[in-house]
Write a protein that holds these residues in place. Structure first.
Motif, short mmCIF file in Angstrom:
data_model
loop_
_atom_site.label_atom_id
_atom_site.label_comp_id
_atom_site.label_asym_id
_atom_site.label_seq_id
_atom_site.Cartn_x
_atom_site.Cartn_y
_atom_site.Cartn_z
N SER A 170 -11.53 11.47 3.99
CA SER A 170 -9.89 11.40 4.27
C SER A 170 -8.84 10.74 3.76
O SER A 170 -8.74 9.73 3.03
N THR A 171 -7.74 10.49 4.12
CA THR A 171 -7.07 9.98 3.77
C THR A 171 -5.73 9.27 4.71
O THR A 171 -5.40 9.63 5.71
N TYR A 172 -4.36 8.46 4.16
CA TYR A 172 -3.82 7.27 4.66
C TYR A 172 -2.82 6.75 3.48
O TYR A 172 -3.04 7.60 2.64
N ASP A 207 0.65 -1.40 -0.29
CA ASP A 207 -0.39 0.08 0.17
C ASP A 207 0.90 1.12 -0.38
O ASP A 207 2.15 0.65 0.68
N VAL A 208 0.63 2.47 -0.48
CA VAL A 208 1.00 3.89 -1.01
C VAL A 208 0.49 4.59 -0.58
O VAL A 208 -0.03 5.51 1.03
N ALA A 209 -1.03 4.12 -0.73
CA ALA A 209 -1.91 5.68 0.36
C ALA A 209 -3.51 5.35 -0.50
O ALA A 209 -3.65 4.91 -1.11
N CYS A 210 -4.39 5.70 0.67
CA CYS A 210 -5.93 5.36 0.34
C CYS A 210 -6.52 6.70 0.70
O CYS A 210 -5.90 7.78 1.59
N ILE A 211 -7.43 6.74 -0.11
CA ILE A 211 -8.49 8.28 0.09
C ILE A 211 -9.97 7.98 0.32
O ILE A 211 -10.53 7.48 -0.30
N THR A 212 -10.66 8.07 1.31
CA THR A 212 -11.72 7.58 1.48
C THR A 212 -13.02 8.56 0.24
O THR A 212 -12.74 9.49 0.17
#
Length: 124
Positions: A57-59, A47-52
Motif C-alpha cells: 500500500s502506498t501513501y 514526507d514525500v511517499a511511503c510503501i508498506t
C-alpha cells in the motif's frame, strides 16, 4: 549494520523526470515499510511517499500526488521513486528511510534508518 544508499538524483528541467533508487544492505526490506522524504534548504524534512511491506500500500503527500510513484522490488532489496512533471519546488535532498514496522506511516518518527540523501534540482 543497516545501510541505505540513494542514487538517481541530478539536475532536470521543469516538467522532466527522474527515478531515484534506494538500495538496502545489511537488512532485508521484506518486512518493513520504506519512506521517501525530502529537505529543501532552510526547510524542515518532509514526507514525500511511503510503501508498506505486506501489501505494498502506498501513501503520497498532497504536493506530489499524481506525479510521483513509489515502488519496491524486494528481490533486489530496492525501493524506487519515479518522479514525473517535476517542478522547481521539488528541489531538495531526497532521503529514503527504513520503517520501524511493516506499516510505518508518514511521520519521520516512524523511521529509524536513513540514507545519506541524493540531491534533486529542478531548474531551467
Amino acid at each position: 549494520q543497516v545501510q541505505l544508499v540513494e542514487s538517481g538524483g541530478g539536475l532536470v528541467q521543469p516538467g522532466g523526470s527522474l527515478r531515484l533508487s534506494c538500495v538496502a544492505s545489511g537488512y532485508t526490506l521484506d518486512y518493513y515499510a520504506i519512506g521517501w522524504f525530502r529537505q529543501a534548504p532552510g526547510k524542515e524534512r518532509e514526507d514525500v511517499a511511503c510503501i508498506t511491506s505486506t501489501d505494498s500500500s502506498t501513501y503520497y503527500s498532497d504536493s506530489v500526488k499524481g506525479r510521483f510513484t513509489i515502488s519496491r522490488d524486494n528481490t533486489k532489496n530496492t525501493v524506487y521513486l519515479q518522479m514525473n512533471s517535476l517542478k522547481p519546488e521539488d528541489t531538495a535532498v531526497y532521503y529514503c528511510a527504513l520503517g520501524r514496522t511493516a506499516y510505518s506511516g508518514s511521520s519521520l518518527d516512524d523511521y529509524n534508518y536513513w540514507g545519506q540523501g541524493t540531491q534533486v534540482t529542478v531548474s531551467s
